[in-house]
Design an enzyme around this catalytic site. Structure first.
Site, mmCIF file in Angstrom:
data_model
loop_
_atom_site.group_PDB
_atom_site.id
_atom_site.type_symbol
_atom_site.label_atom_id
_atom_site.label_comp_id
_atom_site.label_asym_id
_atom_site.label_seq_id
_atom_site.Cartn_x
_atom_site.Cartn_y
_atom_site.Cartn_z
ATOM 1 N N GLU A 258 -7.695 34.136 -7.976
ATOM 2 C CA GLU A 258 -8.002 35.153 -8.992
ATOM 3 C C GLU A 258 -7.727 36.559 -8.456
ATOM 4 O OE1 GLU A 258 -11.737 34.727 -11.070
ATOM 5 O OE2 GLU A 258 -11.502 36.663 -12.077
ATOM 6 N N SER B 225 -18.052 31.998 -16.671
ATOM 7 C CA SER B 225 -17.745 33.119 -17.571
ATOM 8 C C SER B 225 -18.507 32.922 -18.881
ATOM 9 C CB SER B 225 -16.236 33.197 -17.832
ATOM 10 O OG SER B 225 -15.723 31.923 -18.158
#
Ligand code: KIV
Length: 275
Positions: free
Chosen positions: A182, A45
């Site tokens: 996730e 990320s």
């Protein structure tokens, strides 16, 4: 005491929740570590929240090593987990072991994370065989964004839900010490957490997981390009920072910063000689 794979194992056995946050630099890692967060994920990320890319696909091994090493210097107790970037492990088992090794040797992480289930089990086995702990990551796996056709909740239909359970069992069987879930429906994530003996770390997967992870910019209100539904903003530091930057502009422009207390002195006799 440094968090290790044994800490993860014991936490699951004792039904104690595990905490994980991302960090990408030395000073943030120090703060996260000092706050008592047990594990720090240097996520890919990084590409979005630090480097401004629209997804995680362009992140390189060099980017990761650079940031993992900074985080490792700041984290004294938290376990540092380094994300394996896109195409650093999908290409072959050999690449996976070499690149995982670099994140440990050059980045000084204590574990690596990679995305995928059944299709990366050979990579997980080989990395674990090289004595490198692996955290798996299933459900919404952002490196597969083009294959998924967007960021969507995973495992909603019966087949997809069964497949996700199989993936969780497969990565456990391959030797992963934990698995990130996730964007998985809460009840499915809870069921997966009951069915496997390694800890599940949820992000958008509800409170039934064995632990939680968030991107720190999301939970502190520092990244506004996209705020997922599952994010809770624990603070709004983005507003605070903007206000601080604006005060700085104002004070520099009006000449009130720097004040006397921010300056260094020199003898007037020396200055006089310089005119
Ligand atoms: O890259 C990342 O930060 C991650 C978390 C969202 C789990 O993979």
């Amino acid at each position: 005491m440094r968090t290790t794979v044994n800490t993860f194992k014991k936490a699951k056995e004792n039904k104690e929740k595990i905490t994980m946050l991302t960090a990408y630099d030395y000073s943030t890692a120090k703060l996260v570590d000092e706050a008592g967060v047990e594990s720090i994920l240097v996520g890919d990320s990084l590409g979005m929240v630090c480097l401004g890319y629209e997804d995680t696909l362009s992140v390189t091994m060099e980017d990761m090593i650079h940031h993992v090493a900074a985080v490792a210097r700041g984290a004294k107790n938290a376990m540092v987990i380094a994300d394996m970037p896109f195409m650093s492990y999908q290409t072959s088992v050999y690449d996976a072991v070499v690149n995982a090794g670099r994140l440990i040797k050059e980045g000084r992480a204590q574990a690596v994370k990679l995305e995928g289930g059944l299709e990366v089990c050979e990579q997980i086995k080989a990395i674990v065989k090289a004595s490198i702990p692996v955290c798996a990551h299933i459900g919404l796996t952002p490196q597969s964004i083009n294959a998924f056709g967007g960021f969507q909740v995973q495992g909603k239909g019966e087949e997809a839900a069964k497949r996700l359970i199989e993936e969780a069992q497969a990565v456990e069987e391959a030797g992963a010490f934990a698995v990130v879930l996730e964007c998985v429906p809460e009840k499915l994530a809870t069921l997966i957490s009951e069915k496997i003996s390694i800890p599940t770390i949820g992000i958008g997967a509800g409170a039934g997981c064995d632990g939680q992870v968030l991107v720190y910019q999301d939970m502190l209100g520092l990244y506004s390009d996209f705020v997922p539904k599952f994010v809770k903003q624990f603070r709004n530091l983005g507003q605070e920072m903007k206000a601080g930057f604006a005060d700085y502009v104002k004070e520099v422009k009006e000449g009130t910063f720097p004040a006397k207390e921010h300056t260094f002195k020199i003898d007037d006799s020396i200055i006089e000689k310089l005119y």
